[in-house]
Design an enzyme around this catalytic site. Structure first.
Site, PDB file in Angstrom:
ATOM      1  N   GLU A  87      -4.938  -0.345  -8.672  1.00 43.03           N
ATOM      2  CA  GLU A  87      -3.751   0.778  -8.746  1.00 43.03           C
ATOM      3  C   GLU A  87      -3.099   0.179  -9.334  1.00 43.03           C
ATOM      4  O   GLU A  87      -2.665  -0.600  -8.104  1.00 43.03           O
ATOM      5  CB  GLU A  87      -3.707   1.825  -7.307  1.00 43.03           C
ATOM      6  CG  GLU A  87      -2.975   2.559  -7.433  1.00 43.03           C
ATOM      7  CD  GLU A  87      -2.920   3.326  -5.818  1.00 43.03           C
ATOM      8  OE1 GLU A  87      -3.278   2.531  -5.315  1.00 43.03           O
ATOM      9  OE2 GLU A  87      -2.954   5.161  -5.962  1.00 43.03           O
ATOM     10  N   ASN A 137      -3.388   5.861  -1.847  1.00 40.48           N
ATOM     11  CA  ASN A 137      -2.779   6.052   0.480  1.00 40.48           C
ATOM     12  C   ASN A 137      -2.618   7.723   0.391  1.00 40.48           C
ATOM     13  O   ASN A 137      -3.006   8.346   1.312  1.00 40.48           O
ATOM     14  CB  ASN A 137      -2.446   5.639   0.384  1.00 40.48           C
ATOM     15  CG  ASN A 137      -2.563   4.401   1.082  1.00 40.48           C
ATOM     16  OD1 ASN A 137      -4.218   4.454   1.169  1.00 40.48           O
ATOM     17  ND2 ASN A 137      -2.430   3.196   0.378  1.00 40.48           N
ATOM     18  N   HIS A 185      -2.024  -3.359  -6.492  1.00 41.56           N
ATOM     19  CA  HIS A 185      -2.344  -2.377  -5.352  1.00 41.56           C
ATOM     20  C   HIS A 185      -4.072  -2.714  -5.587  1.00 41.56           C
ATOM     21  O   HIS A 185      -4.840  -1.849  -5.947  1.00 41.56           O
ATOM     22  CB  HIS A 185      -1.986  -0.973  -5.258  1.00 41.56           C
ATOM     23  CG  HIS A 185      -2.548  -0.375  -3.477  1.00 41.56           C
ATOM     24  ND1 HIS A 185      -3.347   0.688  -3.546  1.00 41.56           N
ATOM     25  CD2 HIS A 185      -3.015  -1.634  -2.691  1.00 41.56           C
ATOM     26  CE1 HIS A 185      -3.168   1.002  -1.887  1.00 41.56           C
ATOM     27  NE2 HIS A 185      -3.228  -0.628  -1.629  1.00 41.56           N
ATOM     28  N   SER A 228       0.565  -1.334  -0.203  1.00 38.66           N
ATOM     29  CA  SER A 228      -0.032   0.180   0.317  1.00 38.66           C
ATOM     30  C   SER A 228       1.100   1.178   0.267  1.00 38.66           C
ATOM     31  O   SER A 228       0.514   2.528  -0.274  1.00 38.66           O
ATOM     32  CB  SER A 228      -0.701  -0.004   1.369  1.00 38.66           C
ATOM     33  OG  SER A 228      -0.573  -0.540   2.424  1.00 38.66           O
TER      34      SER A 228
HETATM   35  N1  CAA Z   1     -16.060 -10.211   0.251  1.00 36.90           N
HETATM   36  C1  CAA Z   1     -16.850 -10.798  -0.888  1.00 36.90           C
HETATM   37  N2  CAA Z   1     -18.512  -9.739  -0.888  1.00 36.90           N
HETATM   38  C2  CAA Z   1     -17.993  -9.559  -0.035  1.00 36.90           C
HETATM   39  C3  CAA Z   1     -16.844  -9.634   1.322  1.00 36.90           C
HETATM   40  C4  CAA Z   1     -16.066  -9.741   0.942  1.00 36.90           C
HETATM   41  N3  CAA Z   1     -15.225  -9.420   1.991  1.00 36.90           N
HETATM   42  N4  CAA Z   1     -17.451  -7.606   2.193  1.00 36.90           N
HETATM   43  C5  CAA Z   1     -18.432  -7.355   1.153  1.00 36.90           C
HETATM   44  N5  CAA Z   1     -18.791  -8.232   0.468  1.00 36.90           N
HETATM   45  C6  CAA Z   1     -20.058  -8.028  -0.055  1.00 36.90           C
HETATM   46  C7  CAA Z   1     -21.290  -8.728   0.387  1.00 36.90           C
HETATM   47  O1  CAA Z   1     -21.829  -9.687   0.309  1.00 36.90           O
HETATM   48  C8  CAA Z   1     -22.970  -7.366  -0.671  1.00 36.90           C
HETATM   49  O2  CAA Z   1     -22.905  -8.036  -1.839  1.00 36.90           O
HETATM   50  P1  CAA Z   1     -24.041  -7.645  -2.542  1.00 36.90           P
HETATM   51  O3  CAA Z   1     -24.212  -6.067  -3.601  1.00 36.90           O
HETATM   52  O4  CAA Z   1     -24.215  -9.215  -3.627  1.00 36.90           O
HETATM   53  O5  CAA Z   1     -25.790  -8.183  -1.969  1.00 36.90           O
HETATM   54  C9  CAA Z   1     -22.166  -6.112  -1.207  1.00 36.90           C
HETATM   55  O6  CAA Z   1     -20.279  -6.587  -0.995  1.00 36.90           O
HETATM   56  C10 CAA Z   1     -22.132  -5.466   0.018  1.00 36.90           C
HETATM   57  O7  CAA Z   1     -21.746  -5.484   1.573  1.00 36.90           O
HETATM   58  P2  CAA Z   1     -22.248  -5.427   2.549  1.00 36.90           P
HETATM   59  O8  CAA Z   1     -24.126  -5.650   2.307  1.00 36.90           O
HETATM   60  O9  CAA Z   1     -22.337  -6.315   3.842  1.00 36.90           O
HETATM   61  O10 CAA Z   1     -22.353  -4.342   3.246  1.00 36.90           O
HETATM   62  P3  CAA Z   1     -21.976  -2.756   2.435  1.00 36.90           P
HETATM   63  O11 CAA Z   1     -23.293  -2.192   2.027  1.00 36.90           O
HETATM   64  O12 CAA Z   1     -21.638  -2.091   3.851  1.00 36.90           O
HETATM   65  O13 CAA Z   1     -20.547  -2.544   2.329  1.00 36.90           O
HETATM   66  C11 CAA Z   1     -18.596  -2.473   2.000  1.00 36.90           C
HETATM   67  C12 CAA Z   1     -19.843  -3.180   2.133  1.00 36.90           C
HETATM   68  C13 CAA Z   1     -18.333  -3.069   0.546  1.00 36.90           C
HETATM   69  C14 CAA Z   1     -17.185  -3.055   2.269  1.00 36.90           C
HETATM   70  C15 CAA Z   1     -18.444  -0.993   1.990  1.00 36.90           C
HETATM   71  O14 CAA Z   1     -18.567  -1.081   2.900  1.00 36.90           O
HETATM   72  C16 CAA Z   1     -17.697  -0.416   1.512  1.00 36.90           C
HETATM   73  O15 CAA Z   1     -16.887  -0.054   0.303  1.00 36.90           O
HETATM   74  N6  CAA Z   1     -16.452   0.563   2.591  1.00 36.90           N
HETATM   75  C17 CAA Z   1     -15.166   1.347   1.758  1.00 36.90           C
HETATM   76  C18 CAA Z   1     -14.551  -0.239   1.448  1.00 36.90           C
HETATM   77  C19 CAA Z   1     -13.181   1.103   0.925  1.00 36.90           C
HETATM   78  O16 CAA Z   1     -13.409   2.312   0.771  1.00 36.90           O
HETATM   79  N7  CAA Z   1     -12.157  -0.094   0.840  1.00 36.90           N
HETATM   80  C20 CAA Z   1     -11.197   0.823   0.474  1.00 36.90           C
HETATM   81  C21 CAA Z   1      -9.808   0.420   1.921  1.00 36.90           C
HETATM   82  S1  CAA Z   1      -8.442   1.345   1.658  1.00 36.90           S
HETATM   83  C22 CAA Z   1      -7.420   0.158   0.951  1.00 36.90           C
HETATM   84  O17 CAA Z   1      -7.596  -1.169   0.602  1.00 36.90           O
HETATM   85  C23 CAA Z   1      -6.365   0.540   0.951  1.00 36.90           C
HETATM   86  C24 CAA Z   1      -4.982   0.711   1.568  1.00 36.90           C
HETATM   87  O18 CAA Z   1      -3.820   0.607   1.059  1.00 36.90           O
HETATM   88  C25 CAA Z   1      -4.785   0.572   3.172  1.00 36.90           C
END
Ligand code: CAA
Length: 283
Positions: free
Chosen positions: A152, A190, A140, A119
């Site tokens: 990314e 990031n 990424h 990251s």
């Molecule tokens: N694996 C597979 N599917 C998953 C999953 C996983 N780990 N987590 C969630 N899902 C699926 C669910 O089954 C659901 O599917 P459907 O649309 O088919 O029903 C969908 O994703 C949405 O999940 P939920 O309904 O449980 O919950 P939600 O609507 O709150 O979504 C989330 C969860 C996708 C995590 C959402 O909250 C989100 O987009 N959050 C922000 C995520 C983000 O910003 N990520 C980047 C982080 S930074 C990074 O990764 C980089 C770094 O270097 C730090």
């Protein structure tokens, strides 16, 4: 360049997600971790996440079994020798990644691409520990990998066009959207995300608002899927601190100074969701 066999280093949160999406796209995947127990835990997580799709009728039980059947595990880096590309998603520590890439460079066949899911560690610096910097690239993925659209793609100083084109094409085969950037601290994702999270922690530290208010304002007001403090817990507070330190040291600008409250939480072992306690209590 034809890519069929995928190696993934690390069966943790990111590694198992990467193995999941490649296997689901029909590739044969070998996932490596340092112990059989870690590898088995990674496979169990993939099983659980695939089951979400089965439960919602998006995938049959047979399709799920076929995806799992394309994933093998190992504890030996040497077993990755036949892979066409290896994507490293091991712990975010320079010494660990350096050793992994030195070994992979020796065991992997000529022409195989080495990619890191780091990251924030420099792709150029990682590439320099190998004798194939032209075949080295940053890939990424975002967490949760099966859900998030972006990859990314980071070009190190020496990354060649062949590796770059192959990784852009491969990312599209996963159904993802690859977006390219150059190798500077924090890349784009990031460099933009972490200052927002850090500022949210400063707002808490300075008593501007409660955890719930900060998250509520940002979630509802900016249409973000989760508030910045929830997202920090989700990423891991140790990871957030690590990335902020990379930005602070790498860019030399005090605007990236990690909030003392973040440092204190990490010192306390409050690392977010994975440790059961962060800005929220998951106990
Ligand atoms: N694996 C597979 N599917 C998953 C999953 C996983 N780990 N987590 C969630 N899902 C699926 C669910 O089954 C659901 O599917 P459907 O649309 O088919 O029903 C969908 O994703 C949405 O999940 P939920 O309904 O449980 O919950 P939600 O609507 O709150 O979504 C989330 C969860 C996708 C995590 C959402 O909250 C989100 O987009 N959050 C922000 C995520 C983000 O910003 N990520 C980047 C982080 S930074 C990074 O990764 C980089 C770094 O270097 C730090």
């Amino acid at each position: 360049m034809s890519i069929q066999n995928i190696g993934v280093i690390g069966a943790g949160q990111m590694g198992n997600g990467i193995a999941h999406v490649f296997a689901q796209a029909g590739f044969s995947v070998l996932m490596q971790d340092i112990s059989e127990a870690f590898a088995a835990k990674g496979v169990a997580t993939i099983d659980k996440n695939l089951q979400r799709g089965v439960d919602k009728g998006k995938m049959t039980a047979d399709e799920k079994a076929a995806v799992l059947g394309r994933i093998r595990t190992t504890t030996k880096l040497e077993d990755l020798a036949p892979c066409d590309i290896v994507i490293e998603a091991a712990t975010e520590k320079w010494e660990v990644k350096k050793q992994i890439f030195e070994t992979l460079d020796k065991v992997c066949k000529p022409g195989a691409i080495l990619a890191s899911n780091t990251s924030s560690i420099s792709i150029t610096k990682l590439a320099a520990v190998t004798k194939r910097p032209e075949a080295f690239i940053g890939m990424h993925f975002m967490n949760p990998v099966p859900v998030m659209q972006l990859i990314e793609v980071i070009r190190g100083l020496a990354t060649g066009d062949a590796a770059f084109d192959a990784v852009m094409g491969l990312s599209k085969q996963l159904g993802k959207t690859p977006i390219h950037c150059n190798d500077f601290p924090g890349f784009v994702s990031n460099r933009v995300l972490l200052p927002m999270i850090n500022e949210a922690i400063y707002a808490l530290y300075e008593g501007v608002a409660t955890v719930e208010s900060i998250d509520g304002i940002m979630k509802l007001g900016m249409n973000h899927p989760m508030g910045p403090l929830t997202l920090a817990d989700f990423i891991g507070l140790d990871t957030c601190l690590f990335i902020l330190n990379v930005l602070h040291e790498g860019l030399g600008d005090p605007k990236y100074r990690p909030c003392p409250l973040l440092i204190k939480y990490v010192d306390a072992g409050w690392l977010g969701k994975k440790s059961g306690r962060g800005f929220y209590d998951y106990g």
